[in-house]
Design a protein around this motif. Structure first.
Motif, PDB file in Angstrom:
ATOM      1  N   VAL A 112       1.504  -1.633   0.620  1.00  0.00           N
ATOM      2  CA  VAL A 112       0.351  -0.741   0.674  1.00  0.00           C
ATOM      3  C   VAL A 112       0.637   0.455  -0.220  1.00  0.00           C
ATOM      4  O   VAL A 112       1.534   1.263   0.066  1.00  0.00           O
ATOM      5  CB  VAL A 112       0.066  -0.278   2.111  1.00  0.00           C
ATOM      6  N   ASP A 113      -0.103   0.563  -1.326  1.00  0.00           N
ATOM      7  CA  ASP A 113       0.061   1.681  -2.254  1.00  0.00           C
ATOM      8  C   ASP A 113      -0.775   2.864  -1.771  1.00  0.00           C
ATOM      9  O   ASP A 113      -2.012   2.808  -1.777  1.00  0.00           O
ATOM     10  CB  ASP A 113      -0.353   1.264  -3.658  1.00  0.00           C
ATOM     11  N   ASP A 114      -0.089   3.935  -1.366  1.00  0.00           N
ATOM     12  CA  ASP A 114      -0.772   5.089  -0.786  1.00  0.00           C
ATOM     13  C   ASP A 114      -1.179   6.083  -1.876  1.00  0.00           C
ATOM     14  O   ASP A 114      -0.691   7.205  -1.935  1.00  0.00           O
ATOM     15  CB  ASP A 114       0.147   5.753   0.243  1.00  0.00           C
ATOM     16  N   ALA A 115      -2.087   5.616  -2.759  1.00  0.00           N
ATOM     17  CA  ALA A 115      -2.650   6.449  -3.827  1.00  0.00           C
ATOM     18  C   ALA A 115      -1.566   6.995  -4.749  1.00  0.00           C
ATOM     19  O   ALA A 115      -1.447   8.209  -4.962  1.00  0.00           O
ATOM     20  CB  ALA A 115      -3.489   7.582  -3.241  1.00  0.00           C
ATOM     21  N   ALA A 120       0.051   1.234 -11.626  1.00  0.00           N
ATOM     22  CA  ALA A 120       0.372   0.004 -12.342  1.00  0.00           C
ATOM     23  C   ALA A 120       1.826  -0.440 -12.147  1.00  0.00           C
ATOM     24  O   ALA A 120       2.080  -1.628 -11.887  1.00  0.00           O
ATOM     25  CB  ALA A 120       0.042   0.159 -13.821  1.00  0.00           C
ATOM     26  N   PRO A 121       2.821   0.457 -12.267  1.00  0.00           N
ATOM     27  CA  PRO A 121       4.206  -0.008 -12.064  1.00  0.00           C
ATOM     28  C   PRO A 121       4.458  -0.538 -10.655  1.00  0.00           C
ATOM     29  O   PRO A 121       5.196  -1.517 -10.482  1.00  0.00           O
ATOM     30  CB  PRO A 121       5.037   1.255 -12.329  1.00  0.00           C
ATOM     31  N   VAL A 122       3.845   0.091  -9.651  1.00  0.00           N
ATOM     32  CA  VAL A 122       4.020  -0.373  -8.271  1.00  0.00           C
ATOM     33  C   VAL A 122       3.388  -1.748  -8.092  1.00  0.00           C
ATOM     34  O   VAL A 122       3.972  -2.655  -7.486  1.00  0.00           O
ATOM     35  CB  VAL A 122       3.410   0.644  -7.282  1.00  0.00           C
ATOM     36  N   GLU A 123       2.193  -1.923  -8.636  1.00  0.00           N
ATOM     37  CA  GLU A 123       1.507  -3.213  -8.541  1.00  0.00           C
ATOM     38  C   GLU A 123       2.286  -4.306  -9.254  1.00  0.00           C
ATOM     39  O   GLU A 123       2.365  -5.444  -8.771  1.00  0.00           O
ATOM     40  CB  GLU A 123       0.098  -3.096  -9.116  1.00  0.00           C
ATOM     41  N   ALA A 124       2.888  -3.962 -10.391  1.00  0.00           N
ATOM     42  CA  ALA A 124       3.664  -4.952 -11.147  1.00  0.00           C
ATOM     43  C   ALA A 124       4.884  -5.420 -10.349  1.00  0.00           C
ATOM     44  O   ALA A 124       5.222  -6.611 -10.348  1.00  0.00           O
ATOM     45  CB  ALA A 124       4.097  -4.355 -12.480  1.00  0.00           C
ATOM     46  N   VAL A 125       5.550  -4.499  -9.671  1.00  0.00           N
ATOM     47  CA  VAL A 125       6.710  -4.865  -8.856  1.00  0.00           C
ATOM     48  C   VAL A 125       6.278  -5.784  -7.711  1.00  0.00           C
ATOM     49  O   VAL A 125       6.922  -6.808  -7.433  1.00  0.00           O
ATOM     50  CB  VAL A 125       7.403  -3.601  -8.298  1.00  0.00           C
ATOM     51  N   ALA A 126       5.188  -5.438  -7.034  1.00  0.00           N
ATOM     52  CA  ALA A 126       4.703  -6.270  -5.935  1.00  0.00           C
ATOM     53  C   ALA A 126       4.363  -7.678  -6.428  1.00  0.00           C
ATOM     54  O   ALA A 126       4.702  -8.682  -5.784  1.00  0.00           O
ATOM     55  CB  ALA A 126       3.483  -5.618  -5.291  1.00  0.00           C
ATOM     56  N   ALA A 127       3.698  -7.760  -7.581  1.00  0.00           N
ATOM     57  CA  ALA A 127       3.326  -9.070  -8.132  1.00  0.00           C
ATOM     58  C   ALA A 127       4.559  -9.886  -8.490  1.00  0.00           C
ATOM     59  O   ALA A 127       4.605 -11.103  -8.264  1.00  0.00           O
ATOM     60  CB  ALA A 127       2.432  -8.869  -9.354  1.00  0.00           C
ATOM     61  N   VAL A 138      -7.243   6.970  -1.629  1.00  0.00           N
ATOM     62  CA  VAL A 138      -6.979   8.313  -1.103  1.00  0.00           C
ATOM     63  C   VAL A 138      -5.653   8.285  -0.366  1.00  0.00           C
ATOM     64  O   VAL A 138      -5.376   7.358   0.402  1.00  0.00           O
ATOM     65  CB  VAL A 138      -8.109   8.774  -0.157  1.00  0.00           C
ATOM     66  N   ASN A 139      -4.828   9.305  -0.601  1.00  0.00           N
ATOM     67  CA  ASN A 139      -3.545   9.376   0.089  1.00  0.00           C
ATOM     68  C   ASN A 139      -3.776   9.658   1.573  1.00  0.00           C
ATOM     69  O   ASN A 139      -4.347  10.687   1.946  1.00  0.00           O
ATOM     70  CB  ASN A 139      -2.678  10.481  -0.524  1.00  0.00           C
ATOM     71  N   VAL A 140      -3.321   8.739   2.431  1.00  0.00           N
ATOM     72  CA  VAL A 140      -3.539   8.864   3.876  1.00  0.00           C
ATOM     73  C   VAL A 140      -2.256   9.126   4.639  1.00  0.00           C
ATOM     74  O   VAL A 140      -2.282   9.307   5.854  1.00  0.00           O
ATOM     75  CB  VAL A 140      -4.236   7.601   4.433  1.00  0.00           C
ATOM     76  N   GLY A 144      -1.285   6.133   8.049  1.00  0.00           N
ATOM     77  CA  GLY A 144      -2.467   5.419   7.577  1.00  0.00           C
ATOM     78  C   GLY A 144      -2.111   4.226   6.712  1.00  0.00           C
ATOM     79  O   GLY A 144      -2.765   3.170   6.790  1.00  0.00           O
ATOM     80  N   ALA A 145      -1.076   4.367   5.881  1.00  0.00           N
ATOM     81  CA  ALA A 145      -0.673   3.256   5.019  1.00  0.00           C
ATOM     82  C   ALA A 145      -0.133   2.094   5.849  1.00  0.00           C
ATOM     83  O   ALA A 145      -0.440   0.925   5.587  1.00  0.00           O
ATOM     84  CB  ALA A 145       0.376   3.731   4.017  1.00  0.00           C
ATOM     85  N   ARG A 146       0.664   2.403   6.851  1.00  0.00           N
ATOM     86  CA  ARG A 146       1.177   1.328   7.715  1.00  0.00           C
ATOM     87  C   ARG A 146       0.035   0.641   8.450  1.00  0.00           C
ATOM     88  O   ARG A 146       0.031  -0.588   8.604  1.00  0.00           O
ATOM     89  CB  ARG A 146       2.187   1.894   8.717  1.00  0.00           C
TER      90      ARG A 146
END
Length: 462
Positions: A112-115, A120-127, A138-140, A144-146
């Motif tokens: 869960v990327d909290d804003a 892009a780098p976080v999404e690339a690692v997850a992929a 929005v940063n929660v 909230g992210a959990r």
């Protein structure tokens, strides 16, 4: 709900077996359990194996009293041990990559990327690791992210892991074994420092490896307010999904982990602390970052006091131990005689409760001495940590307060340093310890003043 056949518990190392196995003494607070003639044979050495309903009842009672702990390595896995890993993250692609690389194949992972400022780098690692990526606009905050990840979990168990943690391969499978107890809702490992992480070689980093706020020690425990393990961090935790209700309180940015643990406990379920396995956490090694984080931990005190006023006390004292401490703090000619009289009266009272055991006076004296030392340790923490602003004012006007503060400040550092074998020299350990207390205490006072409540600062008598 009863413990299953094959479950086993072993007595805590401080639980005493008295009168040839007829009486057990231990737990927190200390209590005495007299075993019936039917129950005595169920205790083999210091272990109870559940082979029938009687064994299940005895083992459950020992667990609830804190007299014993599960023999976790011998417990079976739950019937359906499937779990999903939920990782809240914000701008930590390097740490996320390190964490996901250690999670075994075939385990569903939700990131869960909290804003993040750079998603892009976080999404690339997850992929790259085959994890499901859930972006939040929005940063929660961590709660909230959990929760965003929890809503997508389809397995019976969920593993919450912070992105700056590294998971050894045996941690989650071992924690899952605790769920063979149907009352266990959450299980947490020991949180240790990550070796060779950035900042780990600084003096603050080395102090944190020895005395991290997240490290709850080497002894297994049932997490329970008012005991040595009164709370647990969710930097790494395994939980039954159906026991989490609505999940974390998203209004909390600090203390959301303590809140959910206490809510679970209030619901009549158990939370187990299992230090035989660990999760390595990347501690802060820079003084400024570290100090601010310690203060932030303190700011969670008032919101928790609003939700759990019965749990939040900075010290929990018996009436006799409070009287004992107050007599010594007075530093008058009558202080030692009065403290001695309080202790003697307590020994007499406890020995009467132990009537029928061997050497009741000797045993009562030992218990009273332990209680007195515990009360002094808690008072020291009040003086140097939770109440330090008041202590500072007192030191300016009172010689007695200065003496108490000096003794407390030196004694707790000396005892901790000798007992823990810190990887930093005594002087810097002492400085770090006092800065730790200053930061946390400042956070507690800030939250109390802001919330216009002293609940988080008031000790409790029990």
């Amino acid at each position: 709900m009863t413990l299953p056949i094959g479950f086993a518990v072993t007595l805590d190392r401080d639980t005493r077996v008295l009168d040839g196995g007829r009486t057990l003494l231990g737990g927190f607070p200390v209590r005495m359990l007299r075993l019936t003639a039917r129950a005595r044979p169920l205790l083999t050495g210091r272990t109870v194996h559940v082979r029938d309903r009687a064994g299940a009842v005895l083992a459950d009672r020992l667990l609830e009293a804190g007299l014993a702990h599960p023999v976790v390595r011998d417990l079976p896995l739950p019937p359906d041990p499937r779990y999903t890993v939920v990782v809240p993250v914000r701008d930590r692609p390097r740490e996320l990559d390190r964490l996901l690389a250690g999670i075994g194949p075939g385990v569903p992972v939700i990131v869960v990327d909290d804003a993040s400022s750079r998603r892009a780098p976080v999404e690339a690692v997850a992929a790259r690791h085959g994890a499901r990526f859930v972006p939040l606009d929005v940063n929660v905050g961590p709660a909230g992210a959990r929760n965003a990840g929890l809503r997508l979990v389809e397995t019976p168990y969920v593993v919450f892991v912070d992105s700056d943690v590294v998971l050894p391969p045996d941690t989650v499978p071992t924690l899952l074994r605790h769920f063979s107890d149907p009352l266990v809702a959450m299980a947490v490992p020991r949180i240790t420092g990550l070796v060779e992480s950035p900042g780990s070689d600084t003096w603050i980093g080395r102090y944190e490896h020895t005395r991290s706020s997240l490290d709850l020690g080497t002894r297994p425990a049932q997490v329970r307010p008012g005991t040595p393990v009164a709370w647990a961090s969710t930097a790494c935790t395994v939980a039954r999904v159906d026991a989490l209700a609505d999940g974390f309180d998203e209004r909390l940015r600090i203390g959301e982990d303590v809140d959910i643990v206490w809510r679970v406990i209030k619901g009549g379920l158990r939370v187990r602390y299992e230090p035989s396995v660990h999760a390595a956490h990347e501690h802060r090694g820079r003084l400024g970052d570290w100090f601010r984080r310690k203060a932030a931990y303190g700011t969670g005190a008032h919101p928790l006091a609003e939700r759990h006023p019965e749990f939040i006390a900075p010290a929990v004292l018996a009436p006799w131990s409070a009287a004992f401490v107050l007599a010594l703090l007075a530093q008058r000619r009558w202080s030692l005689p009065v403290a001695g009289a309080v202790g003697a009266t307590t020994v007499l009272r406890i020995s009467r409760k132990l009537d029928g055991t061997q050497h009741p006076v000797r045993l009562a004296s030992s218990l009273t001495a332990m209680g007195a030392l515990g009360a002094l340790a808690q008072t020291s923490a009040l003086v140097t940590r939770h109440w330090w602003p008041v202590t500072a004012v007192g030191c300016a006007v009172s010689r007695r307060v200065r003496r108490v503060t000096a003794v407390a400040a030196v004694a707790d550092v000396s005892l901790e340093y000798l007992g823990q074998g810190a990887a930093v020299d005594p002087l810097r350990y002492g400085v770090a310890r006092r800065l730790d207390d200053l930061a946390y205490g400042a956070g507690v006072w800030w939250s109390a003043v802001k919330g216009r409540s002293s609940v988080a600062l008031r000790p409790r008598l029990h």
